[in-house]
Design a protein around this motif. Structure first.
Motif: not given
Length: 450
Positions: A179, A161, A165, A186, A182, A146-147, A220, A150
Motif C-alpha cells: 500500500n 498499474k 499491482n 496514485s 500504491r 486499493s484496487s 491505502s 484506482t
C-alpha cells in the motif's frame, strides 16, 4: 426480555458441540466472527450529525455495498444524502425490503484493478469539486479499496498499474509495503481524496483489514495523511525487483509523487472511526467458544509472514497442546488473525498454474506440519469470503487430512510447490465456501484441540 432469553437459548442449542462436530463448531466460530464485523452496529455508534450544507458519501472497498445500505438505513429520512461507492463484483448485498436507495453503488475488479474501477475513481474525485465548509463528506472505507479505487499517477496507464499491482501481489510483500507503493503511484489514495474535499469536513468510517488497524494502510488510506515517502516506495519496488517506467522512477526520486503529510491543514477537523476490527471479531468468536465450554487463547490479530510458515508455527503449538498440555491445557481453541502473504513460486515449464490464497496455503503448511496429529482440527478463511481470487473463503484441516489425501494420490509437497491449495482441498471436499460476506476484517484462523 423473555423473547431475548428464548432467542439466546435457541442460538445456544444450534451451536455444534465441539466433541461431536469439530468442523461444524469451527465454522460456527467463523460465522460469529463475520457477523460481528457487519457494518450496521459500528456505523450507528459513529454516525455524524447532518451538516448545515449537503452530505456527500464516497466510498471504496469489499464492504462498500453493505456499508452504503447501513448508512441509508441509519441516516435521517428528511436529511439529503447522495454519493458514490465502489465495491467488488458480486459484493452488493440484497437490498432489504422497504429500504430506499439513496446512494449509487458500482462494481469493479479486485485484487487487480480494471477499467470499471478507474471510471469509478474518476467520478468519485470529480464529485469533490465545489464542496464548501458547510458540507460534510462521509467516506466509507474498507479492505480492497486499493484496487477498487484506482487512479494512476501521471506517467502510468491502467495496463502498467495492473502489471505493477499483480507483481506486488505475487512478490510476498507485506500489505503495508504494497500500500505504500500504491499510495505513491496514485492520484486519489494516500490522503489525496480527503485533500480534494477541502474545505468540507470529512468523516471516515472504516472497517480494518490490516494488522495494527492503521487507517493510513486500510485501502491505502485515501482520506488520511500519509507519513511514508516516495523514497520508501522506491525502496520497496527495488527490494522486490518490480520494474517501473523510467519517468515514474525519476518522479519518485525527485519526490514529485509525494502524498499529503501529517500536519497538513487540509485535514484539520476531520474524523476517523474504526467501526469493525479483526480483534473485535476474534473476541466475538472467543466468547462463542467459551459459551460452548471450551477454553480460548487468542494469539494475535496482527500476524504477518509467509502463509505456509505461519501454518507450521501454529502446527507446532497445536501439537504441543495435544501431546503435552503445554503451553495450554486441552480442550481449547487457538485463534489468530492478521494478513499473511503468499510468494508465488516459479512454475516448471508446462506445469499447471496453482490456485489458492493465503488461507489455503496456511492450511497446507499446517497440515504438513501436524503430521496427522490426533484430536486437532482447524479452519482458516478470509472474512470477506474470498481466498485470493477463488470462490472459496478458505479450507479445513482434520486429523485424517493427510491420510485421505494419500488415498487420492495427492502429495501435499507438490501442491505447496505450485501454490495449489485450492486443488488439494477441493479434491478432499474440504474447501470452506461462503460466498461474499459483505465485510472484511482479514484472515480468521481457528484450531480446536480436543
Amino acid at each position: 426480555m423473555q423473547a431475548q432469553n428464548t432467542s439466546s437459548r435457541a442460538q445456544a442449542a444450534a451451536t455444534p458441540v465441539p466433541q461431536q462436530d469439530p468442523a461444524g463448531f469451527l465454522r460456527h466460530l467463523y460465522d460469529v466472527a463475520v457477523r460481528n464485523a457487519l457494518p450496521i452496529e459500528g456505523l450507528a455508534r459513529h454516525l455524524p450529525k447532518p451538516p448545515k450544507g449537503r452530505t456527500l458519501v464516497l466510498g471504496a472497498g469489499k464492504a462498500g455495498g453493505s456499508m452504503a445500505q447501513a448508512l441509508e438505513a441509519l441516516w435521517p429520512q428528511d436529511a439529503p444524502l447522495s454519493g458514490l461507492v465502489v465495491t467488488r463484483y458480486a459484493h452488493i448485498p440484497p437490498r432489504p425490503e422497504g429500504l430506499a436507495q439513496r446512494l449509487e453503488v458500482v462494481e469493479a475488479a479486485h485484487p487487480v484493478p480494471d477499467a470499471a474501477g478507474l471510471a469509478a475513481a474518476e467520478r468519485i474525485l470529480a464529485l469533490t469539486e465545489g464542496l464548501t465548509a458547510d458540507d460534510l463528506v462521509i467516506c466509507l472505507i474498507s479492505g480492497g479499496g486499493s484496487s477498487l479505487l484506482t487512479l494512476p499517477a501521471e506517467g502510468i496507464d491502467l495496463a502498467e498499474k495492473q502489471r505493477i499491482n499483480k507483481a506486488l501481489l505475487e512478490s510476498g510483500a507485506a500489505i503495508g509495503e504494497m500500500n505504500c507503493v500504491r499510495k505513491h503511484l496514485s492520484r486519489i489514495k494516500g490522503g489525496r481524496l480527503a485533500a480534494a474535499c477541502h474545505p468540507a469536513k470529512v468523516v471516515t468510517l472504516t472497517i480494518s483489514d490490516v494488522p495494527g488497524d492503521d487507517p493510513s494502510v486500510i485501502a491505502s488510506g485515501p482520506t488520511v495523511p500519509d507519513a511514508s515517502t516516495c523514497a520508501d516506495a522506491l525502496a520497496i519496488l527495488d527490494r522486490y525487483q518490480i520494474g517501473i517506467p523510467e519517468s515514474v522512477r525519476a518522479a519518485l526520486q525527485a519526490g514529485e509523487l509525494e502524498t499529503p503529510k501529517p500536519g497538513d491543514a487540509r485535514f484539520e477537523g476531520h474524523e476517523v472511526h474504526l467501526i469493525a476490527t479483526p480483534q473485535q471479531s476474534l473476541e466475538a468468536a472467543a466468547a462463542a467458544a467459551r459459551a460452548a465450554g471450551i477454553a480460548v487463547h487468542v494469539l494475535s490479530d496482527e500476524m504477518e509472514g509467509e502463509s505456509r510458515e505461519v501454518g507450521k508455527v501454529h502446527a507446532a503449538l497445536a501439537r504441543a497442546v495435544a501431546r503435552h498440555d503445554q503451553p495450554f491445557a486441552k480442550p481449547c481453541v487457538i485463534l489468530s488473525g492478521g494478513e499473511t502473504t503468499v510468494t508465488i513460486r516459479p512454475r516448471q515449464p508446462g506445469a499447471a498454474k496453482g490456485r489458492g490464497g493465503r488461507a489455503g496455503e496456511f492450511c497446507l503448511g499446517l497440515a504438513q506440519a501436524l503430521q496427522g496429529q490426533e484430536k486437532v482440527w482447524a479452519l482458516a478463511a478470509d472474512t470477506d469470503g474470498i481466498d485470493g481470487v477463488e470462490d472459496n473463503a478458505g479450507a479445513r484441516v482434520s486429523p485424517c487430512t493427510l491420510k485421505r489425501a494419500a488415498e487420492l494420490n495427492l502429495r501435499i509437497s507438490d501442491h505447496l510447490d505450485r501454490n495449489d491449495a485450492y486443488g488439494y482441498f477441493s479434491a478432499l471436499g474440504d474447501l470452506v465456501i461462503t460466498g461474499p460476506t459483505h465485510t472484511n476484517v482479514n484472515d480468521f484462523r481457528a484450531i480446536l484441540v480436543l
